[in-house]
Design a protein around this motif. Structure first.
Motif, PDB file in Angstrom:
ATOM      1  N   ASP A 158     -80.108   5.047  41.538  1.00 41.91           N
ATOM      2  CA  ASP A 158     -80.059   4.451  43.070  1.00 41.91           C
ATOM      3  C   ASP A 158     -79.328   5.501  43.819  1.00 41.91           C
ATOM      4  O   ASP A 158     -78.371   6.293  43.412  1.00 41.91           O
ATOM      5  CB  ASP A 158     -78.905   3.185  42.923  1.00 41.91           C
ATOM      6  CG  ASP A 158     -78.867   2.693  43.893  1.00 41.91           C
ATOM      7  OD1 ASP A 158     -79.677   1.662  44.158  1.00 41.91           O
ATOM      8  OD2 ASP A 158     -78.335   2.912  44.713  1.00 41.91           O
ATOM      9  N   THR A 160     -77.323   5.146  46.354  1.00 40.60           N
ATOM     10  CA  THR A 160     -75.924   5.145  46.562  1.00 40.60           C
ATOM     11  C   THR A 160     -74.931   5.488  45.525  1.00 40.60           C
ATOM     12  O   THR A 160     -74.030   5.814  45.743  1.00 40.60           O
ATOM     13  CB  THR A 160     -75.784   3.479  46.744  1.00 40.60           C
ATOM     14  OG1 THR A 160     -76.743   3.119  47.980  1.00 40.60           O
ATOM     15  CG2 THR A 160     -74.336   3.233  47.444  1.00 40.60           C
ATOM     16  N   ILE A 161     -75.555   5.260  44.596  1.00 41.59           N
ATOM     17  CA  ILE A 161     -74.811   5.560  43.132  1.00 41.59           C
ATOM     18  C   ILE A 161     -74.616   7.298  43.119  1.00 41.59           C
ATOM     19  O   ILE A 161     -73.635   7.786  42.892  1.00 41.59           O
ATOM     20  CB  ILE A 161     -75.508   5.067  41.653  1.00 41.59           C
ATOM     21  CG1 ILE A 161     -75.334   3.559  41.585  1.00 41.59           C
ATOM     22  CG2 ILE A 161     -74.746   5.819  40.863  1.00 41.59           C
ATOM     23  CD1 ILE A 161     -74.027   3.028  41.142  1.00 41.59           C
ATOM     24  N   THR A 164     -72.085   8.183  45.712  1.00 42.34           N
ATOM     25  CA  THR A 164     -70.836   7.832  45.052  1.00 42.34           C
ATOM     26  C   THR A 164     -70.085   8.686  44.200  1.00 42.34           C
ATOM     27  O   THR A 164     -69.212   9.378  44.362  1.00 42.34           O
ATOM     28  CB  THR A 164     -70.723   6.452  44.208  1.00 42.34           C
ATOM     29  OG1 THR A 164     -71.443   5.563  45.284  1.00 42.34           O
ATOM     30  CG2 THR A 164     -69.444   5.925  43.967  1.00 42.34           C
ATOM     31  N   ARG A 178     -70.572   8.348  31.904  1.00 40.24           N
ATOM     32  CA  ARG A 178     -70.357   7.455  32.551  1.00 40.24           C
ATOM     33  C   ARG A 178     -71.021   6.700  33.492  1.00 40.24           C
ATOM     34  O   ARG A 178     -71.117   5.418  33.972  1.00 40.24           O
ATOM     35  CB  ARG A 178     -68.851   7.474  33.224  1.00 40.24           C
ATOM     36  CG  ARG A 178     -67.818   7.412  31.778  1.00 40.24           C
ATOM     37  CD  ARG A 178     -66.501   7.914  32.433  1.00 40.24           C
ATOM     38  NE  ARG A 178     -65.916   8.175  31.423  1.00 40.24           N
ATOM     39  CZ  ARG A 178     -65.000   7.289  30.639  1.00 40.24           C
ATOM     40  NH1 ARG A 178     -64.836   6.029  31.043  1.00 40.24           N
ATOM     41  NH2 ARG A 178     -64.305   7.826  29.745  1.00 40.24           N
ATOM     42  N   VAL A 179     -72.169   7.459  34.149  1.00 43.32           N
ATOM     43  CA  VAL A 179     -72.886   7.279  35.428  1.00 43.32           C
ATOM     44  C   VAL A 179     -74.485   7.414  34.716  1.00 43.32           C
ATOM     45  O   VAL A 179     -75.250   6.448  34.842  1.00 43.32           O
ATOM     46  CB  VAL A 179     -72.554   7.935  36.714  1.00 43.32           C
ATOM     47  CG1 VAL A 179     -73.542   7.343  37.617  1.00 43.32           C
ATOM     48  CG2 VAL A 179     -71.139   7.660  36.981  1.00 43.32           C
ATOM     49  N   PRO A 182     -75.498   5.703  31.458  1.00 46.75           N
ATOM     50  CA  PRO A 182     -75.576   4.047  31.468  1.00 46.75           C
ATOM     51  C   PRO A 182     -76.544   3.704  32.535  1.00 46.75           C
ATOM     52  O   PRO A 182     -77.023   2.596  32.126  1.00 46.75           O
ATOM     53  CB  PRO A 182     -74.109   3.762  32.014  1.00 46.75           C
ATOM     54  CG  PRO A 182     -73.369   5.033  31.434  1.00 46.75           C
ATOM     55  CD  PRO A 182     -74.159   6.300  31.601  1.00 46.75           C
ATOM     56  N   SER A 183     -76.723   4.308  33.547  1.00 44.92           N
ATOM     57  CA  SER A 183     -77.381   3.591  34.366  1.00 44.92           C
ATOM     58  C   SER A 183     -79.075   3.870  34.004  1.00 44.92           C
ATOM     59  O   SER A 183     -79.819   3.115  34.473  1.00 44.92           O
ATOM     60  CB  SER A 183     -77.345   4.434  35.983  1.00 44.92           C
ATOM     61  OG  SER A 183     -78.320   5.541  36.085  1.00 44.92           O
ATOM     62  N   ARG A 258     -75.749  -5.614  27.896  1.00 39.58           N
ATOM     63  CA  ARG A 258     -75.100  -6.693  28.119  1.00 39.58           C
ATOM     64  C   ARG A 258     -74.868  -6.975  29.813  1.00 39.58           C
ATOM     65  O   ARG A 258     -75.375  -7.782  30.172  1.00 39.58           O
ATOM     66  CB  ARG A 258     -73.793  -6.794  27.502  1.00 39.58           C
ATOM     67  CG  ARG A 258     -73.388  -8.328  27.437  1.00 39.58           C
ATOM     68  CD  ARG A 258     -71.989  -8.173  26.765  1.00 39.58           C
ATOM     69  NE  ARG A 258     -70.984  -7.746  27.451  1.00 39.58           N
ATOM     70  CZ  ARG A 258     -70.044  -8.776  28.169  1.00 39.58           C
ATOM     71  NH1 ARG A 258     -70.233  -9.769  28.341  1.00 39.58           N
ATOM     72  NH2 ARG A 258     -68.921  -7.956  28.700  1.00 39.58           N
ATOM     73  N   TRP A 259     -74.489  -5.729  30.218  1.00 38.05           N
ATOM     74  CA  TRP A 259     -74.346  -5.871  31.905  1.00 38.05           C
ATOM     75  C   TRP A 259     -75.936  -6.067  32.424  1.00 38.05           C
ATOM     76  O   TRP A 259     -75.725  -6.791  33.439  1.00 38.05           O
ATOM     77  CB  TRP A 259     -73.591  -4.506  32.127  1.00 38.05           C
ATOM     78  CG  TRP A 259     -74.514  -3.165  32.049  1.00 38.05           C
ATOM     79  CD1 TRP A 259     -74.530  -2.673  30.691  1.00 38.05           C
ATOM     80  CD2 TRP A 259     -75.407  -2.544  32.785  1.00 38.05           C
ATOM     81  NE1 TRP A 259     -75.430  -1.660  30.828  1.00 38.05           N
ATOM     82  CE2 TRP A 259     -76.027  -1.550  32.353  1.00 38.05           C
ATOM     83  CE3 TRP A 259     -75.949  -3.095  34.065  1.00 38.05           C
ATOM     84  CZ2 TRP A 259     -76.988  -0.709  32.833  1.00 38.05           C
ATOM     85  CZ3 TRP A 259     -76.871  -2.060  34.667  1.00 38.05           C
ATOM     86  CH2 TRP A 259     -77.447  -0.763  33.872  1.00 38.05           C
ATOM     87  N   ALA A 262     -77.023  -9.773  31.873  1.00 35.30           N
ATOM     88  CA  ALA A 262     -75.925 -10.534  32.680  1.00 35.30           C
ATOM     89  C   ALA A 262     -76.631 -10.500  34.202  1.00 35.30           C
ATOM     90  O   ALA A 262     -76.523 -11.572  34.913  1.00 35.30           O
ATOM     91  CB  ALA A 262     -74.785 -10.336  32.484  1.00 35.30           C
ATOM     92  N   MET A 263     -76.634  -9.120  34.626  1.00 30.94           N
ATOM     93  CA  MET A 263     -77.045  -9.034  36.101  1.00 30.94           C
ATOM     94  C   MET A 263     -78.171  -9.516  36.523  1.00 30.94           C
ATOM     95  O   MET A 263     -78.546 -10.222  37.462  1.00 30.94           O
ATOM     96  CB  MET A 263     -76.852  -7.468  36.418  1.00 30.94           C
ATOM     97  CG  MET A 263     -76.271  -7.193  37.601  1.00 30.94           C
ATOM     98  SD  MET A 263     -76.298  -5.321  37.605  1.00 30.94           S
ATOM     99  CE  MET A 263     -78.004  -4.934  38.434  1.00 30.94           C
TER     100      MET A 263
END
Ligand code: ADP
Ligand code: MG
Lengths: 269, 290
Positions: A158, A160-161, A164, A178-179, A182-183, A258-259, A262-263
């Protein structure tokens, strides 16, 4: 249908208890049918399931050829782990350094087009008939889905990510671990799943062609010695191993993603 | 012609509360941010050049609150990303605390329009807020303390162990603001920060930002398309013209430091300022265009 879904949702406990067993219905019916039919009219090529089962227990569980399992599993795990490591590392490099990608992409496309099993003779000459050849071929066969999915996953990050990450001036290792990774993890895991099946195929096929041990080697010897019952027991073993590997993979995937799950479920509500 | 010359000063015009501010530089301190004749063009893959910003100039004084309004597609996001050092201007310069911006400045934080996508869904709220702190020389405990403080400053209590997707849109935006505050920037840029939350949450968040500005003494630049919001929150409203964009008018907002949703918005000065800005926004393109 939605009413039914709601009903099932409400009784989550009942659903949790029953769901794993729903998938067992067809296998149970199949095995029962196989057991009964093969018992009635056993042939040379299709021995009765009772005989096969007896042989399976003696060969694989009580020691007859238990030693053949280890060479197969160890080269499978080592090869798969190496393929994952190499695939993700190269994927990160290609995705984050477009110039490297442009330089190597055509070469990789060419190498990828070579069927892995066609390289068996080359690997045997280079590495012999031991575990190194098996591991090498597993890496060669399994690295591509992981590599390509990693590149894709990172590229589709993304915007925006990305903004950031840069506006907060994250250190490279935070950005990576960490970004970025995982993404991309949903796609990386999808690639790893495909690669797991490929690894199993490559290990067994290699053992059939060149190895002096392993389950693949056992299967070939059983077939050559017209030991059809032994061959069937080996096939059942491979089925079970493949199934268990899948179960383990899904447990890991469920945890890691998991995230994501769930998302996704949250957005659908 | 006059538009392109509004390069100067912060609150230099003392007399009228509205109008084009003169191009005299601020007499007080050095500006926190200085945007000087910035233009920006995008070049498409096929080589077509699209000019978005045409010579935009303005200063922002330390601890000033500036609102930028302009039609959608005017290039407000482009302007903010350029100020934040996420991309370089095609021509012109941007200075932050006297240094030319060639990459994201250390003492600046950006709150995105797409707040829900600026939070990392794989991290807990606490991890999200402490992520930018990891490069500062702080202990783990110190990071956690800053995160907890920032979360309580934005009115979110004990939600550090939750995940972003478990929160409502308004709460996610608060988390994004908390992350920026915990980073302790000198200046905060916000891109239409309240565009997609409901009206009640929106006015709550407006007051929250005003309170935080006081508490932390930050310089704030907010892009918005809501004129009431711009006037209500800011010390100065910069009105952008349509494309290619430049500063059309700068309106000083002299409503004092104490703002209140009901009281301030019913002041005759507020209504007058709001009409001034609205007129400037609505002025047809090409009337006094560069
Ligand atoms: N990365 C980009 N590449 C090409 N064109 C862009 C890019 N970003 C924005 N634009 C164009 O620039 C113009 C201004 O966009 P933007 O800065 O997002 O405006 P605003 O935030 O005021 O709505 C729009 O016409 C948009 O299509
Ligand atoms: Mg925008």
């Amino acid at each position: 249908m939605s009413a039914e879904t709601l009903g099932v949702r409400r009784s989550i406990n009942a659903r949790r208890l029953l769901l794993p067993f729903v998938g067992l219905i067809i296998p149970v019916i199949g095995v029962t049918a196989w057991w009964i039919l093969s018992a009635q009219k056993p042939s040379f090529y299709f021995p009765s399931l009772a005989t096969i089962w007896d042989r399976f227990v003696h060969t694989w569980l009580l020691g007859g050829a238990t030693a053949e399992i280890w060479p197969t599993l160890s080269s499978l795990f080592l090869g798969y782990a190496a393929a994952t490591l190499v695939g993700i590392t190269l994927g990160v490099v290609f995705a984050l350094l477009p110039s490297v990608n442009r330089f190597f992409a055509p070469l990789l496309e060419f190498v990828r087009a070579v069927p892995g099993l066609a390289l068996i003779p080359l690997f045997v000459i280079a590495l012999g008939v031991g575990i190194e050849t098996k591991i090498g071929l597993v890496i060669f066969g399994a690295v591509w889905p992981i590599l390509l999915n990693t590149v894709d996953g990172i590229r589709s990050q993304d915007l925006t990510i990305r903004d950031t990450v840069f506006s907060y001036r994250l250190r490279f290792r935070d950005r990576l671990f960490r970004v970025v990774l995982p993404s991309a993890s949903p796609q990386i895991m999808a690639g790893m799943k495909v690669s797991l099946s490929i690894s199993v195929i490559v290990v067994i096929a290699t053992e059939m062609v060149v190895s002096i041990n392993g389950i693949g080697n056992f299967l070939l010897k059983a077939q050559a010695g017209f030991d059809l019952t032994g061959m069937w027991s080996g096939l059942i073993l491979m089925g079970i191993i493949g199934y268990l590997l899948n179960v383990i993979f899904e447990l890991v995937e469920r945890r890691v993603l998991r995230w994501h799950r769930a998302m996704y479920e949250g957005n659908r509500r | 012609m006059s538009d392109t010359l509004t390069s100067g000063g912060a609150n230099a015009g003392a007399g009228s509360s509205a109008g084009i501010s003169p191009s005299t530089p601020t007499l007080t301190a050095e500006p926190r941010m200085s945007v000087r004749s910035v233009s920006k063009s995008y070049t498409s893959d096929r080589g077509v050049v699209k000019r978005v910003l045409a010579s935009v100039s303005f200063n922002v004084a330390p601890e000033e609150f500036v609102a930028i309004v302009g039609p959608s597609g005017a290039g407000k996001t482009t302007l903010l990303r350029t100020i934040a050092g996420l991309m370089l201007p095609t021509s012109g310069e941007i200075f932050f605390d006297g240094d030319e911006v060639t990459g994201p400045p250390e003492r600046l934080a950006l709150v995105f329009q797409d707040y829900s996508r600026s939070l990392m869904p794989w991290m807990t709220i606490e991890k999200n807020v402490t992520l930018p702190l990891r490069r500062k020389k702080l202990s783990k405990d110190e990071q956690k303390r800053l995160a907890a403080e920032a979360l309580s400053a934005v009115g979110l209590g004990d939600i550090g162990s939750h995940y972003p997707w478990q929160l409502s849109g308004g709460m996610q935006q608060r988390v994004a603001i908390a992350r920026a505050i915990a980073y302790q920037p000198d200046a905060l840029l916000m891109d239409e920060p309240f565009a997609s939350v409901d009206a009640q949450t929106r006015s709550d968040l407006e007051d929250l930002i005003l309170a935080l500005k006081k508490q932390y003494g930050m310089t704030i630049v907010v892009v918005t398309h809501d004129i009431d919001e711009a006037v209500y929150m800011s010390d100065r409203v910069i009105v952008l013209s349509g494309s290619p964009t430049s500063v059309r008018q700068v309106v000083d907002v002299k409503l004092g430091g104490q703002r209140d949703q009901l009281v301030t918005k019913s002041l005759p000065e507020f209504v007058e300022l709001r009409n001034t800005v609205l007129t400037a926004v609505r002025r047809p393109v090409g009337e006094p265009s560069p």
